[in-house]
Motif scaffolding. Sequence first.
Motif, PDB file in Angstrom:
ATOM      1  N   MET A   1       0.844  -1.205   0.000  1.00 35.35           N
ATOM      2  CA  MET A   1       0.000   0.000   0.000  1.00 35.35           C
ATOM      3  C   MET A   1       0.878   1.253   0.000  1.00 35.35           C
ATOM      4  N   GLU A   2       0.477   2.247  -0.782  1.00 41.54           N
ATOM      5  CA  GLU A   2       1.208   3.505  -0.845  1.00 41.54           C
ATOM      6  C   GLU A   2       0.879   4.366   0.378  1.00 41.54           C
ATOM      7  N   ARG A   3       1.926   5.010   0.933  1.00 42.08           N
ATOM      8  CA  ARG A   3       1.739   5.904   2.063  1.00 42.08           C
ATOM      9  C   ARG A   3       2.300   7.272   1.709  1.00 42.08           C
ATOM     10  N   ASN A   4       1.842   8.287   2.441  1.00 39.01           N
ATOM     11  CA  ASN A   4       2.408   9.619   2.224  1.00 39.01           C
ATOM     12  C   ASN A   4       3.757   9.721   2.923  1.00 39.01           C
ATOM     13  N   ASN A   8       1.433   9.141   7.933  1.00 40.59           N
ATOM     14  CA  ASN A   8       0.166   9.218   8.663  1.00 40.59           C
ATOM     15  C   ASN A   8      -1.041   8.855   7.805  1.00 40.59           C
ATOM     16  N   LEU A   9      -0.816   8.630   6.491  1.00 45.74           N
ATOM     17  CA  LEU A   9      -1.921   8.370   5.586  1.00 45.74           C
ATOM     18  C   LEU A   9      -1.566   7.237   4.628  1.00 45.74           C
ATOM     19  N   THR A  10      -2.463   6.265   4.518  1.00 48.85           N
ATOM     20  CA  THR A  10      -2.333   5.211   3.513  1.00 48.85           C
ATOM     21  C   THR A  10      -3.330   5.495   2.400  1.00 48.85           C
ATOM     22  N   TYR A  11      -2.835   5.593   1.163  1.00 45.93           N
ATOM     23  CA  TYR A  11      -3.709   5.884   0.035  1.00 45.93           C
ATOM     24  C   TYR A  11      -4.573   4.667  -0.285  1.00 45.93           C
ATOM     25  N   THR A  12      -5.818   4.931  -0.594  1.00 46.88           N
ATOM     26  CA  THR A  12      -6.764   3.840  -0.834  1.00 46.88           C
ATOM     27  C   THR A  12      -6.851   3.429  -2.295  1.00 46.88           C
ATOM     28  N   GLY A  13      -6.404   4.291  -3.197  1.00 41.59           N
ATOM     29  CA  GLY A  13      -6.542   4.011  -4.619  1.00 41.59           C
ATOM     30  C   GLY A  13      -5.400   3.193  -5.187  1.00 41.59           C
ATOM     31  N   ARG A  14      -5.601   2.759  -6.417  1.00 44.05           N
ATOM     32  CA  ARG A  14      -4.563   2.036  -7.167  1.00 44.05           C
ATOM     33  C   ARG A  14      -3.664   3.050  -7.861  1.00 44.05           C
ATOM     34  N   SER A  39       4.526  14.368  -4.935  1.00 46.50           N
ATOM     35  CA  SER A  39       5.658  13.808  -4.183  1.00 46.50           C
ATOM     36  C   SER A  39       5.231  13.218  -2.846  1.00 46.50           C
ATOM     37  N   ARG A  40       3.911  13.156  -2.599  1.00 40.44           N
ATOM     38  CA  ARG A  40       3.347  12.544  -1.392  1.00 40.44           C
ATOM     39  C   ARG A  40       3.709  13.310  -0.132  1.00 40.44           C
ATOM     40  N   HIS A  41       3.908  14.606  -0.296  1.00 49.17           N
ATOM     41  CA  HIS A  41       4.260  15.418   0.867  1.00 49.17           C
ATOM     42  C   HIS A  41       3.050  16.085   1.506  1.00 49.17           C
ATOM     43  N   SER A  42       1.861  15.840   1.017  1.00 50.92           N
ATOM     44  CA  SER A  42       0.664  16.354   1.673  1.00 50.92           C
ATOM     45  C   SER A  42       0.387  15.539   2.933  1.00 50.92           C
ATOM     46  N   PHE A  43      -0.148  16.211   3.947  1.00 48.36           N
ATOM     47  CA  PHE A  43      -0.401  15.570   5.233  1.00 48.36           C
ATOM     48  C   PHE A  43      -1.872  15.234   5.428  1.00 48.36           C
ATOM     49  N   ASN A  44      -2.676  15.503   4.408  1.00 46.52           N
ATOM     50  CA  ASN A  44      -4.094  15.151   4.465  1.00 46.52           C
ATOM     51  C   ASN A  44      -4.450  14.324   3.232  1.00 46.52           C
ATOM     52  N   ASP A  45      -5.727  14.075   3.035  1.00 46.41           N
ATOM     53  CA  ASP A  45      -6.182  13.187   1.966  1.00 46.41           C
ATOM     54  C   ASP A  45      -6.501  13.909   0.664  1.00 46.41           C
ATOM     55  N   ILE A  46      -5.876  15.066   0.424  1.00 49.30           N
ATOM     56  CA  ILE A  46      -6.162  15.855  -0.769  1.00 49.30           C
ATOM     57  C   ILE A  46      -5.922  15.057  -2.050  1.00 49.30           C
ATOM     58  N   PRO A 369      -6.187  28.141   5.551  1.00 51.46           N
ATOM     59  CA  PRO A 369      -5.271  27.011   5.730  1.00 51.46           C
ATOM     60  C   PRO A 369      -4.490  26.698   4.459  1.00 51.46           C
ATOM     61  N   HIS A 370      -3.298  26.138   4.655  1.00 53.04           N
ATOM     62  CA  HIS A 370      -2.577  25.554   3.527  1.00 53.04           C
ATOM     63  C   HIS A 370      -3.320  24.286   3.128  1.00 53.04           C
ATOM     64  N   TRP A 371      -3.642  24.165   1.834  1.00 54.87           N
ATOM     65  CA  TRP A 371      -4.498  23.088   1.361  1.00 54.87           C
ATOM     66  C   TRP A 371      -3.884  21.703   1.520  1.00 54.87           C
ATOM     67  N   GLY A 372      -2.565  21.606   1.561  1.00 54.83           N
ATOM     68  CA  GLY A 372      -1.924  20.305   1.624  1.00 54.83           C
ATOM     69  C   GLY A 372      -1.543  19.849   3.014  1.00 54.83           C
ATOM     70  N   LYS A 373      -1.933  20.607   4.033  1.00 50.53           N
ATOM     71  CA  LYS A 373      -1.534  20.283   5.395  1.00 50.53           C
ATOM     72  C   LYS A 373      -2.767  19.975   6.248  1.00 50.53           C
ATOM     73  N   CYS A 374      -2.569  19.662   7.498  1.00 46.84           N
ATOM     74  CA  CYS A 374      -3.674  19.269   8.372  1.00 46.84           C
ATOM     75  C   CYS A 374      -4.490  20.487   8.793  1.00 46.84           C
ATOM     76  N   PHE A 375      -5.794  20.425   8.593  1.00 45.51           N
ATOM     77  CA  PHE A 375      -6.692  21.457   9.102  1.00 45.51           C
ATOM     78  C   PHE A 375      -8.066  20.845   9.298  1.00 45.51           C
ATOM     79  N   ALA A 376      -8.898  21.533  10.080  1.00 42.26           N
ATOM     80  CA  ALA A 376     -10.200  20.978  10.461  1.00 42.26           C
ATOM     81  C   ALA A 376     -11.366  21.625   9.730  1.00 42.26           C
ATOM     82  N   ALA A 377     -11.188  22.820   9.185  1.00 39.04           N
ATOM     83  CA  ALA A 377     -12.297  23.581   8.606  1.00 39.04           C
ATOM     84  C   ALA A 377     -12.930  22.850   7.428  1.00 39.04           C
ATOM     85  N   THR A 378     -14.215  23.040   7.258  1.00 34.84           N
ATOM     86  CA  THR A 378     -14.960  22.509   6.123  1.00 34.84           C
ATOM     87  C   THR A 378     -15.429  23.667   5.244  1.00 34.84           C
ATOM     88  N   ALA A 379     -16.128  23.326   4.165  1.00 34.69           N
ATOM     89  CA  ALA A 379     -16.548  24.340   3.195  1.00 34.69           C
ATOM     90  C   ALA A 379     -17.330  25.475   3.841  1.00 34.69           C
TER      91      ALA A 379
END
Length: 415
Positions: A1-4, A8-14, A39-46, A369-379
């Motif tokens: 499985m691919e990880r970031n 902290n994140l395992t990618y679910t896709g192929r 480069s898998r440097h994002s810390f969230n599931d973007i 927030p930086h889009w590629g990092k951890c944050f809690a806010a929603t739309a």
Amino acid sequence: MERNWAGNLTYTGRVVTPASVAEVQEVVVANPKVRALGSRHSFNDIADTGGVLVSLEALPPDLELAGAGDTGTDTDTVTVSAGTRYGVLAEALREHGLALPNLASLPHISVAGAIATGTHGSGDRNGSLSTAVAALELVGSDGELRRIRRGDPEFAGSVVALGTLGVVTRVTLDVRPEFAVRQDVYPRVPWTPVLADLEAVLASGYSVSLFTDWTGEHVGQVWIKSAGTTPPADLFGAAPATEQVHMIEDESAAATTAQLGVPGPWLDRLPHFRLGHKPSAGEELQSEYLVPRERAVEAIGLLRAARERIAPLLQISEIRSVAADELWLSGAYGHDAVALHFTWRLDPAGVGGLLPELEAALRPLGARPHWGKCFAATARELAPLYPQWAEFAALRRAADPQGRFGNAFTARVLG
């Protein structure tokens, strides 16, 4: 499985790794859900999806220089494969006597991933890495290859686009003649004069970073990267360090770019970390919030007041300035910004519990927030922070009516 990168994140896709743009087009047409994977440097599931993840690392770099000579050379732009890492591109440009206007802390990140998320370096007159984009080539939801240029009506919404408009395959960036940079580090700079004249501190070099753990009465370190100017002999009584340092205690200074005031090539000083070494701490999470420049001192005060909640989870924080731009989903859209960055310990539960509290304090100041990092806010919380939110939503619907490039992240943060 691919990880970031952080683990902290395992990618679910192929994951697929096409070797040509034509293969990217085939993948997009053949799959109902597609996301580009950098480069898998994002810390969230973007970048994640239950469908297909397209890695662009196998596309040939195909470096192409062009221009009319406005830079003082015969080149104004470079076009390169979207999966190229900034450190690799920088080395190639140096061979031609050219440079990018700025670089992020890490040269390890890919060009397309960085610009799609609004990643930046520092400097009062330096915009994010996205502001150097002159054109993009991307594979749309219908599999067609499109080129979007600066000046096109949809350009301002297409650069920092979170991967929602298509799979970017090539990027054209502004370049300038190469230049020398020196880097000086000032340890233990007192907070009181820094906050009394933060504008002067941030303007004291081509790129300036303040590192802090938010405790005590001193900024831990101030890194000043100078290009064509002389840095201060001391910073409010703090003399420059006389040995190479890392901003995180107990990490090896061998990973950091050359300091001690020795001038050298731009690509060896503007990033904080060397390409061939481990960037940052490795085992970490990251968050970042960009606040309007005029609210920066207030935001810093709020974070210092919350130090007892922050410090147990924190490795280090960084404060940087970013020049305003007109890119719709940029953290610096419409105003100069100060970025407040957090390198956390690898504690997803602890960090996840703290972020809503931090964001509730910073959001009234306009923190994005930086889009590629951890944050809690929603739309719901994010929409009021971006004046072109509705325009971007319309652009996204037109570009991807089937929702091919959507995922759980975009549903959560874009609606």
